[in-house]
Design a protein around this motif. Structure first.
Motif, PDB file in Angstrom:
ATOM      1  N   MET A   1       0.827  -1.105   0.155  1.00 42.71           N
ATOM      2  CA  MET A   1      -0.016  -0.105  -0.128  1.00 42.71           C
ATOM      3  C   MET A   1       0.933   1.347   0.020  1.00 42.71           C
ATOM      4  N   ASP A   2       0.629   2.271  -0.749  1.00 46.31           N
ATOM      5  CA  ASP A   2       1.153   3.731  -0.670  1.00 46.31           C
ATOM      6  C   ASP A   2       0.805   4.262   0.394  1.00 46.31           C
ATOM      7  N   THR A   3      -0.480   4.143   0.796  1.00 47.72           N
ATOM      8  CA  THR A   3      -1.118   4.816   2.096  1.00 47.72           C
ATOM      9  C   THR A   3      -2.140   3.888   2.465  1.00 47.72           C
ATOM     10  N   ASP A   4      -2.389   4.062   3.844  1.00 50.95           N
ATOM     11  CA  ASP A   4      -3.696   3.406   4.520  1.00 50.95           C
ATOM     12  C   ASP A   4      -4.930   4.017   3.699  1.00 50.95           C
ATOM     13  N   VAL A   5      -5.306   5.266   3.553  1.00 49.38           N
ATOM     14  CA  VAL A   5      -6.305   5.934   3.360  1.00 49.38           C
ATOM     15  C   VAL A   5      -6.075   7.010   2.204  1.00 49.38           C
ATOM     16  N   LEU A   6      -6.916   6.816   1.187  1.00 49.95           N
ATOM     17  CA  LEU A   6      -6.645   7.990   0.135  1.00 49.95           C
ATOM     18  C   LEU A   6      -7.987   8.787   0.178  1.00 49.95           C
ATOM     19  N   VAL A   7      -7.789  10.023   0.591  1.00 45.21           N
ATOM     20  CA  VAL A   7      -9.109  11.048   0.515  1.00 45.21           C
ATOM     21  C   VAL A   7      -9.284  11.801  -0.715  1.00 45.21           C
ATOM     22  N   VAL A   8     -10.148  11.650  -1.129  1.00 50.29           N
ATOM     23  CA  VAL A   8     -10.433  12.485  -2.451  1.00 50.29           C
ATOM     24  C   VAL A   8     -11.352  13.733  -2.108  1.00 50.29           C
ATOM     25  N   GLY A   9     -10.791  14.885  -2.211  1.00 47.01           N
ATOM     26  CA  GLY A   9     -11.409  16.184  -1.967  1.00 47.01           C
ATOM     27  C   GLY A   9     -10.916  16.666  -0.670  1.00 47.01           C
ATOM     28  N   ALA A  10     -10.536  18.184  -0.675  1.00 48.35           N
ATOM     29  CA  ALA A  10      -9.998  18.948   0.429  1.00 48.35           C
ATOM     30  C   ALA A  10     -10.973  19.823   1.020  1.00 48.35           C
ATOM     31  N   GLY A  11     -12.139  19.616   0.965  1.00 45.27           N
ATOM     32  CA  GLY A  11     -13.156  20.419   1.619  1.00 45.27           C
ATOM     33  C   GLY A  11     -13.118  20.166   3.077  1.00 45.27           C
ATOM     34  N   PRO A  12     -13.964  20.814   3.967  1.00 43.50           N
ATOM     35  CA  PRO A  12     -13.963  20.462   5.426  1.00 43.50           C
ATOM     36  C   PRO A  12     -14.017  19.185   5.810  1.00 43.50           C
ATOM     37  N   THR A  13     -14.963  18.392   5.012  1.00 46.32           N
ATOM     38  CA  THR A  13     -15.009  17.037   5.311  1.00 46.32           C
ATOM     39  C   THR A  13     -13.594  16.073   5.170  1.00 46.32           C
ATOM     40  N   GLY A  14     -13.221  16.286   3.875  1.00 48.37           N
ATOM     41  CA  GLY A  14     -11.925  15.517   3.603  1.00 48.37           C
ATOM     42  C   GLY A  14     -10.704  15.813   4.555  1.00 48.37           C
ATOM     43  N   PHE A 148      -8.013   1.953   1.824  1.00 48.73           N
ATOM     44  CA  PHE A 148      -9.371   2.233   1.762  1.00 48.73           C
ATOM     45  C   PHE A 148      -9.562   3.563   1.106  1.00 48.73           C
ATOM     46  N   LEU A 149     -10.472   4.171   0.565  1.00 49.78           N
ATOM     47  CA  LEU A 149     -10.823   5.494  -0.204  1.00 49.78           C
ATOM     48  C   LEU A 149     -12.000   6.073   0.234  1.00 49.78           C
ATOM     49  N   VAL A 150     -11.890   7.312   0.683  1.00 43.67           N
ATOM     50  CA  VAL A 150     -12.983   8.310   0.824  1.00 43.67           C
ATOM     51  C   VAL A 150     -13.278   9.310   0.009  1.00 43.67           C
ATOM     52  N   ALA A 151     -14.462   9.221  -0.637  1.00 41.48           N
ATOM     53  CA  ALA A 151     -14.976  10.061  -1.584  1.00 41.48           C
ATOM     54  C   ALA A 151     -15.398  11.356  -0.528  1.00 41.48           C
ATOM     55  N   ALA A 152     -14.759  12.542  -0.446  1.00 44.47           N
ATOM     56  CA  ALA A 152     -15.309  13.672  -0.082  1.00 44.47           C
ATOM     57  C   ALA A 152     -14.982  14.757  -1.043  1.00 44.47           C
ATOM     58  N   ASP A 153     -15.487  14.526  -2.251  1.00 39.26           N
ATOM     59  CA  ASP A 153     -14.923  15.348  -3.381  1.00 39.26           C
ATOM     60  C   ASP A 153     -16.504  15.790  -3.886  1.00 39.26           C
ATOM     61  N   GLY A 154     -17.263  16.313  -3.184  1.00 36.02           N
ATOM     62  CA  GLY A 154     -18.569  17.282  -3.400  1.00 36.02           C
ATOM     63  C   GLY A 154     -19.726  16.692  -3.917  1.00 36.02           C
ATOM     64  N   ASP A 271     -26.439   4.171  -0.611  1.00 35.03           N
ATOM     65  CA  ASP A 271     -25.279   3.324   0.363  1.00 35.03           C
ATOM     66  C   ASP A 271     -23.995   3.972   0.343  1.00 35.03           C
ATOM     67  N   TYR A 272     -23.461   4.345   1.914  1.00 35.99           N
ATOM     68  CA  TYR A 272     -22.423   5.021   1.969  1.00 35.99           C
ATOM     69  C   TYR A 272     -21.021   4.197   1.902  1.00 35.99           C
ATOM     70  N   ARG A 273     -21.214   3.132   1.672  1.00 35.51           N
ATOM     71  CA  ARG A 273     -20.073   2.193   1.668  1.00 35.51           C
ATOM     72  C   ARG A 273     -20.078   1.183   0.603  1.00 35.51           C
ATOM     73  N   HIS A 274     -19.260   1.225  -0.254  1.00 35.61           N
ATOM     74  CA  HIS A 274     -19.115   0.462  -1.505  1.00 35.61           C
ATOM     75  C   HIS A 274     -17.665  -0.536  -1.536  1.00 35.61           C
ATOM     76  N   GLY A 275     -17.946  -1.543  -0.670  1.00 35.35           N
ATOM     77  CA  GLY A 275     -16.586  -2.279  -0.328  1.00 35.35           C
ATOM     78  C   GLY A 275     -15.564  -1.325   0.334  1.00 35.35           C
ATOM     79  N   ARG A 276     -14.697  -1.056  -0.042  1.00 35.05           N
ATOM     80  CA  ARG A 276     -13.440  -0.562   0.524  1.00 35.05           C
ATOM     81  C   ARG A 276     -13.537   1.314   0.315  1.00 35.05           C
ATOM     82  N   VAL A 277     -14.618   1.535  -0.435  1.00 38.85           N
ATOM     83  CA  VAL A 277     -14.924   3.017  -0.827  1.00 38.85           C
ATOM     84  C   VAL A 277     -16.089   3.225  -0.044  1.00 38.85           C
ATOM     85  N   PHE A 278     -15.777   4.479   0.562  1.00 38.21           N
ATOM     86  CA  PHE A 278     -16.807   5.496   1.617  1.00 38.21           C
ATOM     87  C   PHE A 278     -16.918   6.770   0.838  1.00 38.21           C
ATOM     88  N   LEU A 279     -18.336   7.064   1.018  1.00 38.39           N
ATOM     89  CA  LEU A 279     -18.628   8.453   0.760  1.00 38.39           C
ATOM     90  C   LEU A 279     -18.999   9.214   1.968  1.00 38.39           C
TER      91      LEU A 279
END
Length: 492
Positions: A1-14, A148-154, A271-279
């Motif tokens: 793994m390059d990182t434990d979690v990739l966060v997509v989106g640098a708004g307040p949530t991300g 894991f990846l978290v979609a915080a991209d609006g 659904d907020y979870r899709h396998g290892r992807v969360f929104l």
């Protein structure tokens, strides 16, 4: 793994989610497609529950030290609350989203985490073991592998689009304009000049404004004259005409800054979870921006999800813990959509000027004179009424709710309960004075702190997000505590 979690989106949530992960000792990379942070102030209020969450991580005092942010009483459909209506020692504040983003970005930099800007997500593949994201930066393309990846991209989430995740709900039917402005107000009487205000005109036009610091204000103008396609630019003349219609000749525009149009679209993913992807945040739910609920809901999404992802990365997450993000946060956002829709009706957001709306508003204003009604609605708007389901646990008035910010007396002297959560760990508040609870909790000492106290009367097990997941009065039975520890903190 390059990182434990990739966060997509640098708004307040991300940004908040990334901060939670770093507090928990989890590596995270946060990327954003924009080369620079947007200067649009967007959200402008931080609610009492979010203030508590920030306080629990030691973020509140340094955030407030960055400027002079007026107290926000909050409102429901433009009807202001009294700060006494909130069951919290921390009142809401007018803090622009840009300030929150700058502050969190600086805190992450202190953890050695920088936002990778101008990194656009162009490909995504998830499997049972992790997620592979393809990012484009200028003319360079590279892949990042994460657990894991978290979609915080609006609202227009690229993650949603790449995974084909539906975003059901209601499309926007009307628009209003929003602008950060300076106004000249020469009216003899200026109601709510220092805070929020909502004013309507006979033709259905309406205006709402609140402070952004100094003499800068957020202004929203709506009604038939302003329900224009989003691509039509907002002009100074449109703003001036709207001000004259709603306020009369005593209010005029001095300076216009950032302007855009908003819609009353209301959508939520199933659904907020899709396998290892969360929104999370606007990638999972959007609604009319009334009362700052969007940013606050997103920040609380992040705090709910962060410690659970960290538990999975560290290997102690019990079965079902990651799924509890869906069961806990989806109903909260669904309730936000409903309460926003109710407010848009009472405010006559479309500007119909109909007698039915006026009659409903008159009845509502009468009901709002009742203290119980005000407290109920204030708690809903402030996020203070959230109660998560706690399967298998016996009934207790605090179970599932946020932990009260008690003033405690312990071995180290006086301390506030919320300050004990700053390490992002679980917390066992133990007033038993004996060894039974201590003996049970010993097996989880690597993730749960036990705090003996003579102040509290009930024993409380508190999750890292500040919600009570077990509670007991005397005689403090130890066996149910062991079950709750396993349910929320894995095997000891």
């Amino acid at each position: 793994m390059d990182t434990d979690v990739l966060v997509v989106g640098a708004g307040p949530t991300g940004l908040m989610l990334t901060h939670e992960l770093r507090v928990a000792g989890v590596s995270a990379v946060v990327v954003d497609r924009l080369p620079e942070r947007s200067e649009l102030s967007r959200a402008g209020g931080v609610h009492p529950r979010t203030m508590e969450v920030l306080d629990q991580r030691g973020l509140l005092e340094p955030l407030l030290a960055t400027g002079d942010y007026p107290v926000s009483p909050g409102h429901f459909a433009g009807r202001l609350f009294d700060p006494a209506d909130h069951d919290s020692r921390l009142p809401g504040r007018f803090i622009p989203q840009t300030v929150v983003e700058d502050f969190l970005t600086d805190r992450l930099a202190g953890h050695g985490v920088g936002v990778r800007r101008a990194h656009e997500l162009v490909g995504l593949a998830a499997d049972e073991d992790g997620v592979t994201a393809t990012l484009r930066h200028g003319s360079t393309t590279r892949t990042v592998r994460s657990a894991f990846l978290v979609a915080a991209d609006g609202a227009h989430s690229t993650v949603r689009r790449l995974l084909g995740i539906a975003f059901p709900g209601r499309p926007g039917t009307d628009t209003a304009l929003v602008a950060d402005v300076r106004l000249r107000d020469t009216r003899p009487s200026r109601p709510a000049a220092a805070g929020q205000s909502h004013t309507t005109a006979a033709d259905g036009s309406w205006a709402m404004q609140f402070p952004l610091g100094g003499d800068l204000r957020r202004l929203a103008l709506g009604g038939p004259a302003h329900s224009l396609p989003r691509e039509i630019p907002v002009t100074e003349e449109e703003i001036r005409a709207g001000l004259r219609t709603v306020y009369g000749p005593g209010v005029d525009l001095v300076e216009q800054r950032y302007t855009y149009r908003i819609t009353n679209a209301a959508r939520q993913v199933a659904d907020y979870r899709h396998g290892r992807v969360f929104l999370a945040g606007d990638a999972a739910h959007i609604h009319l921006p009334i009362g700052g609920l969007g940013m606050n809901t997103g920040l609380q999404d992040a705090v709910n999800l962060g410690w659970k992802l960290a538990a999975a990365v560290h290997g102690w997450a019990p079965q079902g813990l990651l799924d509890s993000y869906q069961s806990e946060r989806h109903p909260v956002a669904a309730g936000v959509l409903r309460i926003v829709q109710a407010q848009s009706l009472l405010m006559d957001w479309a500007g119909t000027g109909g007698p039915d709306v006026a009659a409903t508003r008159e009845l509502f204003d009468t009901l709002l004179q009742l203290p119980d009604t005000r407290r109920h609605l204030a708690a809903r708007m402030a996020g203070l009424d959230i109660r998560y389901p706690m399967p298998g646990a016996p009934g207790h008035p605090l179970l599932g709710r946020r932990a009260p910010d008690l003033d405690l007396t312990g071995a180290q002297g006086p301390v506030r309960l919320h300050a004990l959560l700053r390490a992002g760990r679980g917390l066992l508040l133990d007033p038993s004075g004996g060894s039974d609870l201590a003996a049970v909790a010993r097996g989880w000492k690597d993730r749960v702190d036990r705090v003996p106290t003579s102040t509290a009367t009930d024993a409380l097990l508190i999750r890292p997000d500040g919600h009570v997941c077990w509670a007991a009065a005397q005689p403090y039975p130890s066996e149910p505590l062991a079950g709750a520890l396993r349910r929320w903190f894995g095997e000891g």
